[in-house]
Design a protein around this motif. Structure first.
Motif, PDB file in Angstrom:
ATOM      1  N   ASP A 120       0.649  -1.116  -0.069  1.00  0.00           N
ATOM      2  CA  ASP A 120       0.282  -0.074  -0.068  1.00  0.00           C
ATOM      3  C   ASP A 120       1.060   1.401   0.237  1.00  0.00           C
ATOM      4  N   TYR A 121       1.877   1.370   0.734  1.00  0.00           N
ATOM      5  CA  TYR A 121       2.756   2.498   1.103  1.00  0.00           C
ATOM      6  C   TYR A 121       3.526   2.739  -0.312  1.00  0.00           C
ATOM      7  N   PHE A 123       2.405   1.921  -3.668  1.00  0.00           N
ATOM      8  CA  PHE A 123       1.804   2.322  -4.619  1.00  0.00           C
ATOM      9  C   PHE A 123       1.091   3.710  -4.275  1.00  0.00           C
ATOM     10  N   LYS A 124       0.625   3.868  -2.801  1.00  0.00           N
ATOM     11  CA  LYS A 124      -0.221   5.148  -2.567  1.00  0.00           C
ATOM     12  C   LYS A 124       1.013   6.316  -2.199  1.00  0.00           C
ATOM     13  N   GLU A 125       1.899   5.976  -1.236  1.00  0.00           N
ATOM     14  CA  GLU A 125       2.856   7.208  -0.837  1.00  0.00           C
ATOM     15  C   GLU A 125       4.158   7.480  -1.837  1.00  0.00           C
ATOM     16  N   GLU A 127       4.383   6.352  -4.855  1.00  0.00           N
ATOM     17  CA  GLU A 127       3.640   6.379  -6.311  1.00  0.00           C
ATOM     18  C   GLU A 127       4.389   5.231  -7.305  1.00  0.00           C
ATOM     19  N   SER A 177       0.705  -1.321 -10.195  1.00  0.00           N
ATOM     20  CA  SER A 177      -0.409  -0.573  -9.331  1.00  0.00           C
ATOM     21  C   SER A 177      -1.831  -0.715  -9.865  1.00  0.00           C
ATOM     22  N   TRP A 180      -3.441  -3.799  -8.015  1.00  0.00           N
ATOM     23  CA  TRP A 180      -3.621  -3.837  -6.549  1.00  0.00           C
ATOM     24  C   TRP A 180      -5.026  -3.185  -6.205  1.00  0.00           C
TER      25      TRP A 180
END
Length: 181
Positions: A120-121, A123-125, A127, A177, A180
């Protein structure tokens, strides 16, 4: 101190310089167990070696613009292992995850929680567009993680790593990404 609380028992946080002794003790205590899959354990001979490892991790935090590349896995207040991105290719937005857990912390679901959080980190944080994992073909516990979390096995690299007295092949797993959820 940057911390990702996963649940009441498990969290990820930045290493601190004063973690060196605890991290060293965990490494040495788990060495016979970990040595079948990790080729660098003989280089850890003192608390100072662990302190230098932590300093390098903290330097990576600064070099990555304040985003950590690696974390201490905390279980019930103790360092249980580590997880993070061994490599980050910013130009291509690819991260390569590495991880290990001390022997006495196995089979409690800790690594699954940490692994999901780092994905999660990433892909989200961070990028990232792609996350990879390279796992020794015969390391059943380690390869179960990417398989459980929807990674695609993309191939095998023959004799990818030297482990003390022999080579091991690695499976390469990838997750995009867009795959996910």
């Amino acid at each position: 101190m940057l911390t990702y609380k996963i649940d009441e028992e498990v969290s990820l946080r930045l290493f601190k310089e004063d973690d060196a002794e605890e991290f060293y003790n965990l490494t040495i205590e788990s060495k016979p167990y970990l040595k079948q899959w990790l080729g660098w354990l003989d280089y850890i001979k003192s608390v100072e070696d662990s302190a230098n490892n932590i300093k390098a991790r903290l330097k990576g935090f600064v070099e990555n613009g304040g985003y950590p590349k690696s974390f201490a896995i905390i279980y019930r207040g103790e360092i249980a292992g580590t997880i993070g991105f061994n490599e980050l290719n910013k130009a291509n937005r690819i991260g390569v995850i590495g991880y290990w857990l001390g022997e006495r912390f196995q089979c409690k679901g800790i690594m699954s929680k940490a692994f999901k959080t780092v994905i999660d980190y990433g892909f989200k944080e961070l990028e990232l567009n792609r996350i990879e994992v390279s796992v020794a073909v015969e390391n059943q516990k380690s390869k179960a993680l990417p398989e459980r979390f929807g990674f695609t096995r993309e191939g095998k690299i023959r004799q990818a790593e030297w482990l003390y007295d022999h080579y091991v092949d690695h499976n390469i797993y990838g997750l995009l990404s867009e795959e996910w959820k």
